[in-house]
Design a protein around this motif. Structure first.
Motif, short mmCIF file in Angstrom:
data_model
loop_
_atom_site.label_atom_id
_atom_site.label_comp_id
_atom_site.label_asym_id
_atom_site.label_seq_id
_atom_site.Cartn_x
_atom_site.Cartn_y
_atom_site.Cartn_z
N ALA B 31 0.85 -1.19 0.00
CA ALA B 31 0.00 0.00 0.00
C ALA B 31 0.89 1.24 0.00
CB ALA B 31 -0.92 0.01 1.23
N SER B 94 2.77 1.05 3.55
CA SER B 94 2.44 0.15 4.64
C SER B 94 2.13 -1.23 4.07
CB SER B 94 1.23 0.66 5.43
OG SER B 94 0.03 0.49 4.70
N PRO B 95 2.19 -2.26 4.90
CA PRO B 95 1.68 -3.54 4.45
C PRO B 95 0.17 -3.44 4.28
CG PRO B 95 3.06 -3.78 6.41
CD PRO B 95 2.78 -2.33 6.25
N SER B 96 -0.37 -4.22 3.40
CA SER B 96 -1.83 -4.27 3.30
C SER B 96 -2.36 -5.19 4.38
CB SER B 96 -2.24 -4.79 1.91
OG SER B 96 -1.97 -3.83 0.94
N GLY B 97 -3.63 -5.01 4.74
CA GLY B 97 -4.22 -5.85 5.76
C GLY B 97 -4.12 -5.25 7.14
N THR B 98 -4.76 -5.90 8.10
CA THR B 98 -4.80 -5.36 9.46
C THR B 98 -3.55 -5.76 10.25
OG1 THR B 98 -6.02 -7.31 10.18
CG2 THR B 98 -7.30 -5.39 9.54
#
Lengths: 111, 114
Positions: B31, B94-98
């Motif tokens: 992201a 950022s990484p994707s996902g929570t």
């Protein structure tokens, strides 16, 4: 809707403790973050807290979370002139990786 | 260095010029984000890309045109800007996902439109 609010300005003397406050409106916040921005630089992640925690300590930094009141604070012990910067709080929601930032608090440390 | 590199650091352009801002990360993040930071609005989200696809356009004027050719690179193409577009433009990834990932920010491009 999402809204994260911070006071604009805080001035402290070197060696004192600083407390920067933040309020948020979305009760589904999963993680809450504190970022620091020094002049001419981007934002640097300082620390974060998971929403099921009340407190997190990391050296001179203490994060307190009051989920009932939707209030987050960052305490800096023994504040130094190098701590002068803008501090942003941010929240992320269950839906994914998007962060909502507050308007930032400018911390000025007087020698 | 944070792992997110923005170039140039400073840019002065006339209102009729065309220029591009570049952002690059090799953190493995999927992201990427463009933010505008000015005195009026401290952090204003402009665009979000997830896996090279634009997933958010925060009502940004068409004189700003983003491009994300792959997950590591993000561009912001600028044309016929106005003086009020002068600001610090920040890129983040950022990484994707929570998860407690947060964003990693670049140092920004300070843009002055004359």
């Amino acid at each position: 809707g999402e809204d994260v609010e911070q006071s604009l300005f805080l001035s402290v003397r070197e060696g004192d403790s600083s407390v920067i406050n933040c309020t948020y409106t979305d009760s589904s916040s999963t993680y809450l973050y504190w970022y620091k921005q020094e002049p001419g630089a981007g934002l640097q992640l300082l620390t974060y807290i998971f929403s099921n925690m009340d407190m997190k300590q990391d050296q001179r930094l203490t994060v307190l979370l009051n989920k009932k009141d939707k209030h987050l604070s960052l305490r800096i012990a023994d504040t130094q002139t190098g701590d002068s910067a803008i501090y942003f709080c941010a929240e992320s929601l269950n839906a994914g990786n998007m962060l909502t930032f507050g308007g930032g608090t400018r911390l000025m440390v007087k020698p | 260095e944070t792992g997110v590199t923005q170039t140039p650091r400073h840019l002065v352009m006339g209102m009729t010029n065309k220029k591009s801002l570049k952002c690059e990360q090799h953190l493995g993040h999927n992201a990427m984000y463009w933010y505008k930071q000015s005195a009026k609005k401290p952090l204003e989200l402009m665009f979000v890309y997830n896996f090279k696809e634009q997933t958010e356009n925060n009502s940004v004027p068409s004189r700003f045109s983003p491009e994300c050719p792959n997950s590591s690179h993000l561009f912001l193409h600028l044309h016929t800007l106005q003086p009020e577009d002068s600001a610090l433009y920040l890129c983040a990834s950022s990484p994707s996902g929570t998860g407690p990932y947060g964003y990693t920010f670049g140092s920004g491009t300070r843009l002055t439109v004359v």
